[in-house]
Design a protein around this motif. Structure first.
Motif, PDB file in Angstrom:
ATOM      1  N   MET A 143     -35.172 -28.540  51.222  1.00 13.11           N
ATOM      2  CA  MET A 143     -34.182 -29.558  50.837  1.00 13.11           C
ATOM      3  C   MET A 143     -33.380 -30.007  52.048  1.00 13.11           C
ATOM      4  O   MET A 143     -33.089 -31.188  52.201  1.00 13.11           O
ATOM      5  N   GLU A 144     -33.055 -29.042  52.919  1.00 15.88           N
ATOM      6  CA  GLU A 144     -32.323 -29.405  54.134  1.00 15.88           C
ATOM      7  C   GLU A 144     -33.154 -30.298  55.043  1.00 15.88           C
ATOM      8  O   GLU A 144     -32.635 -31.252  55.625  1.00 15.88           O
ATOM      9  N   MET A 145     -34.453 -29.993  55.139  1.00 12.86           N
ATOM     10  CA  MET A 145     -35.335 -30.851  55.949  1.00 12.86           C
ATOM     11  C   MET A 145     -35.362 -32.263  55.374  1.00 12.86           C
ATOM     12  O   MET A 145     -35.350 -33.243  56.120  1.00 12.86           O
ATOM     13  N   LEU A 146     -35.398 -32.359  54.062  1.00 14.18           N
ATOM     14  CA  LEU A 146     -35.416 -33.683  53.412  1.00 14.18           C
ATOM     15  C   LEU A 146     -34.076 -34.397  53.584  1.00 14.18           C
ATOM     16  O   LEU A 146     -34.034 -35.601  53.861  1.00 14.18           O
ATOM     17  N   ASP A 147     -32.982 -33.647  53.430  1.00  5.63           N
ATOM     18  CA  ASP A 147     -31.650 -34.231  53.637  1.00  5.63           C
ATOM     19  C   ASP A 147     -31.542 -34.797  55.063  1.00  5.63           C
ATOM     20  O   ASP A 147     -31.078 -35.917  55.263  1.00  5.63           O
ATOM     21  N   ARG A 154     -36.679 -35.956  44.175  1.00  7.15           N
ATOM     22  CA  ARG A 154     -36.453 -35.544  42.795  1.00  7.15           C
ATOM     23  C   ARG A 154     -36.912 -34.101  42.679  1.00  7.15           C
ATOM     24  O   ARG A 154     -38.052 -33.790  43.022  1.00  7.15           O
ATOM     25  N   ILE A 155     -36.044 -33.244  42.214  1.00  6.48           N
ATOM     26  CA  ILE A 155     -36.443 -31.853  41.991  1.00  6.48           C
ATOM     27  C   ILE A 155     -37.137 -31.791  40.626  1.00  6.48           C
ATOM     28  O   ILE A 155     -36.595 -32.276  39.625  1.00  6.48           O
ATOM     29  N   VAL A 156     -38.324 -31.228  40.620  1.00  6.40           N
ATOM     30  CA  VAL A 156     -39.125 -31.165  39.396  1.00  6.40           C
ATOM     31  C   VAL A 156     -39.493 -29.719  39.102  1.00  6.40           C
ATOM     32  O   VAL A 156     -40.148 -29.063  39.920  1.00  6.40           O
ATOM     33  N   LEU A 157     -39.047 -29.220  37.963  1.00  7.95           N
ATOM     34  CA  LEU A 157     -39.416 -27.857  37.561  1.00  7.95           C
ATOM     35  C   LEU A 157     -40.839 -27.875  37.020  1.00  7.95           C
ATOM     36  O   LEU A 157     -41.205 -28.774  36.253  1.00  7.95           O
ATOM     37  N   ALA A 179     -28.766 -29.290  43.167  1.00  8.76           N
ATOM     38  CA  ALA A 179     -29.025 -30.697  43.511  1.00  8.76           C
ATOM     39  C   ALA A 179     -27.737 -31.413  43.917  1.00  8.76           C
ATOM     40  O   ALA A 179     -27.744 -32.232  44.840  1.00  8.76           O
ATOM     41  N   ARG A 180     -26.655 -31.082  43.234  1.00  7.32           N
ATOM     42  CA  ARG A 180     -25.367 -31.727  43.532  1.00  7.32           C
ATOM     43  C   ARG A 180     -24.888 -31.457  44.954  1.00  7.32           C
ATOM     44  O   ARG A 180     -24.122 -32.223  45.518  1.00  7.32           O
ATOM     45  N   LYS A 181     -25.357 -30.338  45.528  1.00  9.52           N
ATOM     46  CA  LYS A 181     -24.924 -29.974  46.881  1.00  9.52           C
ATOM     47  C   LYS A 181     -25.772 -30.609  47.977  1.00  9.52           C
ATOM     48  O   LYS A 181     -25.517 -30.417  49.160  1.00  9.52           O
ATOM     49  N   HIS A 182     -26.835 -31.320  47.572  1.00 17.00           N
ATOM     50  CA  HIS A 182     -27.741 -31.905  48.570  1.00 17.00           C
ATOM     51  C   HIS A 182     -27.686 -33.424  48.530  1.00 17.00           C
ATOM     52  O   HIS A 182     -27.914 -34.037  47.493  1.00 17.00           O
ATOM     53  N   SER A 183     -27.407 -33.983  49.715  1.00 16.65           N
ATOM     54  CA  SER A 183     -27.138 -35.415  49.787  1.00 16.65           C
ATOM     55  C   SER A 183     -28.311 -36.286  49.366  1.00 16.65           C
ATOM     56  O   SER A 183     -28.111 -37.357  48.800  1.00 16.65           O
ATOM     57  N   ALA A 184     -29.546 -35.842  49.622  1.00 20.00           N
ATOM     58  CA  ALA A 184     -30.693 -36.711  49.334  1.00 20.00           C
ATOM     59  C   ALA A 184     -31.348 -36.413  47.984  1.00 20.00           C
ATOM     60  O   ALA A 184     -32.316 -37.061  47.608  1.00 20.00           O
ATOM     61  N   ALA A 185     -30.788 -35.431  47.243  1.00 19.50           N
ATOM     62  CA  ALA A 185     -31.387 -35.052  45.952  1.00 19.50           C
ATOM     63  C   ALA A 185     -30.881 -35.918  44.804  1.00 19.50           C
ATOM     64  O   ALA A 185     -29.701 -36.251  44.757  1.00 19.50           O
TER      65      ALA A 185
END
Ligand code: GTP
Ligand code: MG
Length: 213
Positions: A143-147, A154-157, A179-185
């Motif tokens: 997620m950090e790499m994506l941010d 989109r996070i998909v379970l 998700a709320r903590k990640h800027s690009a999520a």
């Protein structure tokens, strides 16, 4: 007027029931296709169900190779969707495989990071997380790499059929908090089972919207 959910789902269903072709498998960036159409990538830990979800989205049994051996997909695999070509799906190599030697992990990191950073046509990534495990430190790294690359995701379970409804509710809530903590999520979490077809029509529509957006 805004397009209705059922209309987008129907359009997506038709698109995916038409042409979907495997293009190529790229072990390094010099082999990837020309950036001439929008792309949507699928990322996640080894064995999370990336290839299975890709098969489910495209309604094909084995267009993306699925495996019981984690770490099977080591390359970037490209699939053309639509006739005429509408967009490309990219099945990314899985991460977090415990037995991977450091050199393999480093090669993966470089390939994925360089792809995410440099790929102008990459519209969105689906970041798959196993329902049974929730977001692990390796997923948070991804997620950090994506941010950092500013690639929206989109996070998909996945594998939602494997746990009880009450457990699923808890993992959805926990994942929303991450998700709320990640800027690009995206704030909404996708919930799927490739096995049971759960959440697939919605995800197809989301992919189409992302590719067109
Ligand atoms: N019960 C259940 N099993 C699933 C589901 N999706 C995938 N699996 C199983 O999980 C295993 C791994 O699936 P893959 O689709 O190969 O996972 P992957 O993320 O592509 O794995 P790598 O390419 O190795 O990174 C296979 O045995 C699948 O049958 C699901 O929705 N439900
Ligand atoms: Mg795979």
């Amino acid at each position: 007027m805004e397009e209705d959910r059922t209309e987008i789902e129907e359009r997506a269903r038709k698109l995916f029931s038409g042409r979907v072709d495997f293009v190529l498998s790229a072990p390094a960036l010099q082999f990837i296709p020309n950036p001439d159409v929008p792309e949507i990538a699928i990322a996640g830990r080894s064995n999370v169900g990336k290839s299975s979800l890709l098969n489910a989205i495209t309604g094909r049994k084995s267009i993306a190779r699925t495996s019981v051996t984690p770490g099977r997909t080591q390359e970037l695999n490209f699939f053309d969707v639509g006739e005429p070509l509408a967009f490309r799906l990219v099945d990314m190599p899985g991460y977090g495989f415990a037995k991977a030697p450091p050199a393999v992990v480093e090669k993966w990191r470089r390939l994925v990071r360089d792809f995410l950073r440099g790929r102008q046509v990459l519209k969105r990534t689906l970041l798959l997380v196993d329902s049974r495990h929730g977001v692990k430190p390796v997923d948070a790294d991804m997620m950090e790499m994506l941010d950092e690359a500013a690639v929206g995701y989109r996070i998909v379970l996945t594998k939602a059929d494997k746990i009880k409804a009450s457990e699923l509710d808890a993992v959805i809530a926990a994942t929303q908090a991450v998700a709320r903590k990640h800027s690009a999520a995206y704030p909404e979490i996708g919930v799927t089972s490739a096995e049971k077809g759960m959440g697939i029509a919605e995800l197809r529509a989301a992919v189409l919207e992302d590719a067109e957006g």
